[in-house]
Design a protein around this motif. Structure first.
Motif, PDB file in Angstrom:
ATOM      1  N   HIS A 145       0.828  -1.192   0.000  1.00 23.43           N
ATOM      2  CA  HIS A 145       0.000   0.000   0.000  1.00 23.43           C
ATOM      3  C   HIS A 145       0.867   1.248   0.000  1.00 23.43           C
ATOM      4  O   HIS A 145       2.060   1.185   0.239  1.00 23.43           O
ATOM      5  CB  HIS A 145      -0.953   0.029   1.201  1.00 23.43           C
ATOM      6  N   PHE A 169     -11.556   5.086  -6.528  1.00 23.15           N
ATOM      7  CA  PHE A 169     -11.150   4.050  -5.576  1.00 23.15           C
ATOM      8  C   PHE A 169     -12.367   3.572  -4.795  1.00 23.15           C
ATOM      9  O   PHE A 169     -13.324   4.324  -4.585  1.00 23.15           O
ATOM     10  CB  PHE A 169     -10.104   4.593  -4.593  1.00 23.15           C
ATOM     11  N   ASP A 188     -12.611   0.137   1.347  1.00 23.83           N
ATOM     12  CA  ASP A 188     -12.588  -1.174   1.993  1.00 23.83           C
ATOM     13  C   ASP A 188     -13.002  -1.049   3.457  1.00 23.83           C
ATOM     14  O   ASP A 188     -13.750  -1.868   3.973  1.00 23.83           O
ATOM     15  CB  ASP A 188     -11.193  -1.801   1.922  1.00 23.83           C
ATOM     16  N   ASP A 212      -9.075   2.833   4.133  1.00 24.99           N
ATOM     17  CA  ASP A 212      -8.423   1.842   3.275  1.00 24.99           C
ATOM     18  C   ASP A 212      -9.123   1.836   1.923  1.00 24.99           C
ATOM     19  O   ASP A 212     -10.336   1.627   1.843  1.00 24.99           O
ATOM     20  CB  ASP A 212      -8.504   0.452   3.912  1.00 24.99           C
ATOM     21  N   SER A 223      -9.169   0.597  -2.306  1.00 23.16           N
ATOM     22  CA  SER A 223      -8.760  -0.384  -3.308  1.00 23.16           C
ATOM     23  C   SER A 223      -9.065   0.136  -4.698  1.00 23.16           C
ATOM     24  O   SER A 223      -9.959   0.953  -4.898  1.00 23.16           O
ATOM     25  CB  SER A 223      -9.525  -1.703  -3.116  1.00 23.16           C
ATOM     26  N   GLN A 281      -7.702  -4.447  -5.745  1.00 20.16           N
ATOM     27  CA  GLN A 281      -6.364  -4.513  -5.146  1.00 20.16           C
ATOM     28  C   GLN A 281      -6.208  -3.381  -4.134  1.00 20.16           C
ATOM     29  O   GLN A 281      -6.379  -2.208  -4.462  1.00 20.16           O
ATOM     30  CB  GLN A 281      -5.278  -4.389  -6.211  1.00 20.16           C
ATOM     31  N   TYR A 282      -5.876  -3.751  -2.899  1.00 21.16           N
ATOM     32  CA  TYR A 282      -5.654  -2.773  -1.838  1.00 21.16           C
ATOM     33  C   TYR A 282      -4.487  -1.882  -2.218  1.00 21.16           C
ATOM     34  O   TYR A 282      -3.420  -2.376  -2.576  1.00 21.16           O
ATOM     35  CB  TYR A 282      -5.369  -3.526  -0.533  1.00 21.16           C
ATOM     36  N   CYS A 283      -4.675  -0.562  -2.169  1.00 19.62           N
ATOM     37  CA  CYS A 283      -3.638   0.343  -2.663  1.00 19.62           C
ATOM     38  C   CYS A 283      -3.233   1.452  -1.707  1.00 19.62           C
ATOM     39  O   CYS A 283      -2.055   1.709  -1.530  1.00 19.62           O
ATOM     40  CB  CYS A 283      -4.111   1.033  -3.938  1.00 19.62           C
TER      41      CYS A 283
END
Length: 129
Positions: A9, A30, A33, A47, A49, A53-55
């Protein structure tokens, strides 16, 4: 040898949490999350993603110190996002009130790219693949 698998991240501290949250979610797309308010720190942790995909971890802290953030400042230079069509992406940003620099060509790869900024002036790049 250290066996890194991927970048997990990127952490970003913002000065105006609602504005930055809206920018990353409503303008850049985005997905949220998890959002947590940490009372002891008077801080949000969001958070985010992109395409599953967690970024990004977006943080708010009371009165964070300023940091030089232009592309040539020492430290993190910028955060780049891959796009399929840079012209269309720039038009979408413009519709949402975000202006980009003129599109340039990477002399090493021949690919198109441009820069714009988040609400705190963090340099962000679009890079066409």
């Amino acid at each position: 040898m250290l066996q890194l698998k991927s970048v997990h991240h990127i952490a970003i501290i913002c000065t105006d949490y609602p504005t930055s949250k809206s920018f990353y979610v409503d303008i850049l797309g985005f997905q949220i999350d998890q959002e947590v308010y940490r009372e002891t720190r008077q801080s949000y942790k969001l958070d985010l993603s992109l395409n599953g995909q967690y970024c990004i971890e977006l943080f708010s802290f009371p009165n964070p110190p300023a940091r030089p953030s232009r592309p040539e400042a020492c430290g993190l230079r910028h955060l780049a996002f891959a796009v399929d069509n840079i012209e269309a992406s720039c038009q979408e940003l413009l519709k949402k009130g975000v202006t980009t620099e003129p599109i340039r060509i990477d002399t090493l790869t021949g690919k198109k790219f441009t820069f714009f900024s988040d609400p705190d002036g963090l340099p962000l790049e679009l890079y066409e693949f």
